[in-house]
Design a protein around this motif. Structure first.
Motif, PDB file in Angstrom:
ATOM      1  N   LYS A   1      -7.124  -7.602   5.561  1.00 25.15           N
ATOM      2  CA  LYS A   1      -8.337  -7.032   6.124  1.00 25.15           C
ATOM      3  C   LYS A   1      -8.284  -5.534   6.392  1.00 25.15           C
ATOM      4  N   VAL A   2      -7.145  -4.893   6.181  1.00 29.57           N
ATOM      5  CA  VAL A   2      -7.024  -3.465   6.453  1.00 29.57           C
ATOM      6  C   VAL A   2      -6.906  -2.702   5.141  1.00 29.57           C
ATOM      7  N   GLU A   3      -7.755  -1.710   4.993  1.00 30.46           N
ATOM      8  CA  GLU A   3      -7.650  -0.839   3.829  1.00 30.46           C
ATOM      9  C   GLU A   3      -6.880   0.409   4.223  1.00 30.46           C
ATOM     10  N   ILE A   4      -6.002   0.834   3.345  1.00 36.91           N
ATOM     11  CA  ILE A   4      -5.152   1.987   3.597  1.00 36.91           C
ATOM     12  C   ILE A   4      -5.537   3.081   2.605  1.00 36.91           C
ATOM     13  N   THR A   5      -5.773   4.284   3.117  1.00 35.12           N
ATOM     14  CA  THR A   5      -6.120   5.412   2.252  1.00 35.12           C
ATOM     15  C   THR A   5      -4.888   5.859   1.464  1.00 35.12           C
ATOM     16  N   ASP A   6      -5.104   6.673   0.447  1.00 32.55           N
ATOM     17  CA  ASP A   6      -3.986   7.187  -0.355  1.00 32.55           C
ATOM     18  C   ASP A   6      -2.978   7.941   0.521  1.00 32.55           C
ATOM     19  N   SER A   7      -3.471   8.743   1.446  1.00 33.48           N
ATOM     20  CA  SER A   7      -2.579   9.494   2.332  1.00 33.48           C
ATOM     21  C   SER A   7      -1.800   8.555   3.253  1.00 33.48           C
ATOM     22  N   GLU A   8      -2.454   7.508   3.738  1.00 26.48           N
ATOM     23  CA  GLU A   8      -1.773   6.533   4.593  1.00 26.48           C
ATOM     24  C   GLU A   8      -0.710   5.767   3.803  1.00 26.48           C
ATOM     25  N   TRP A   9      -0.967   5.526   2.508  1.00 26.57           N
ATOM     26  CA  TRP A   9       0.054   4.879   1.660  1.00 26.57           C
ATOM     27  C   TRP A   9       1.329   5.724   1.651  1.00 26.57           C
ATOM     28  N   GLU A  10       1.175   7.048   1.640  1.00 24.90           N
ATOM     29  CA  GLU A  10       2.346   7.936   1.628  1.00 24.90           C
ATOM     30  C   GLU A  10       3.207   7.699   2.871  1.00 24.90           C
ATOM     31  N   ILE A  11       2.557   7.593   4.012  1.00 28.77           N
ATOM     32  CA  ILE A  11       3.276   7.317   5.273  1.00 28.77           C
ATOM     33  C   ILE A  11       3.980   5.958   5.179  1.00 28.77           C
ATOM     34  N   MET A  12       3.219   4.954   4.743  1.00 28.16           N
ATOM     35  CA  MET A  12       3.761   3.597   4.683  1.00 28.16           C
ATOM     36  C   MET A  12       4.947   3.512   3.733  1.00 28.16           C
TER      37      MET A  12
END
Length: 152
Positions: free
Chosen positions: A6-17
């Motif tokens: 249910k959570v969408e992650i932005t491209d920038s947030e993918w970098e953090i993850m």
């Protein structure tokens, strides 16, 4: 339904993850150092994205002295699967094969990757159909234009 679904992650947030998934757990300083080198982000930018991910429930923040230790609340594999499912859920089912082919043509693949893909296709072959049914609703469908087939 899991957080991954249910959570969408932005491209920038993918970098953090990706940093947190790789390290297992990390301080903001560690994440900042990796992304400052890779993306030339300022520390405040990285910390803003970390805060958003904590707010979304994707990152867990455990206080340790005067800092926080961050760990992933979601798995990388599950997140990739959810993102793929979302992508395929947003396009006409008749376009899935073409989309996969385009993804493969743009990806750098090893011989082992190609062997795995060939095995997956071979295993999928017995389930193949002559024509994939369109899953679009009227007003969204471009099958006539793209596939010369009228669905509705």
């Amino acid at each position: 339904m899991t957080v991954e679904e249910k959570v969408e992650i932005t491209d920038s947030e993918w970098e953090i993850m990706r940093v947190v998934w790789t390290l297992g757990q990390a301080t903001s300083k560690e994440v900042v150092e990796v992304l400052q080198e890779k993306k030339d982000w300022k520390p405040a930018t990285t910390k803003t994205f970390i805060g958003r991910l904590v707010k979304k429930g994707v990152l867990l923040a455990e206080p340790q002295g005067n800092k926080f230790i961050y760990s992933a609340a979601i798995s990388e594999e599950g997140s990739v699967k959810s993102a793929t499912d979302r992508l395929f859920g947003q396009i006409c089912s008749r376009a899935v094969g073409k989309t996969i082919a385009e993804m493969i043509s743009k990806a750098e693949l090893s011989h082992e990757d190609i062997r795995l893909l060939a095995e997956a296709l071979e295993a999928k072959a017995p389930e193949a159909v002559d024509e994939v049914a369109c899953n679009c609703v009227p007003g969204q469908c471009k099958c006539k234009e793209h596939h010369q087939i009228s669905c509705h």
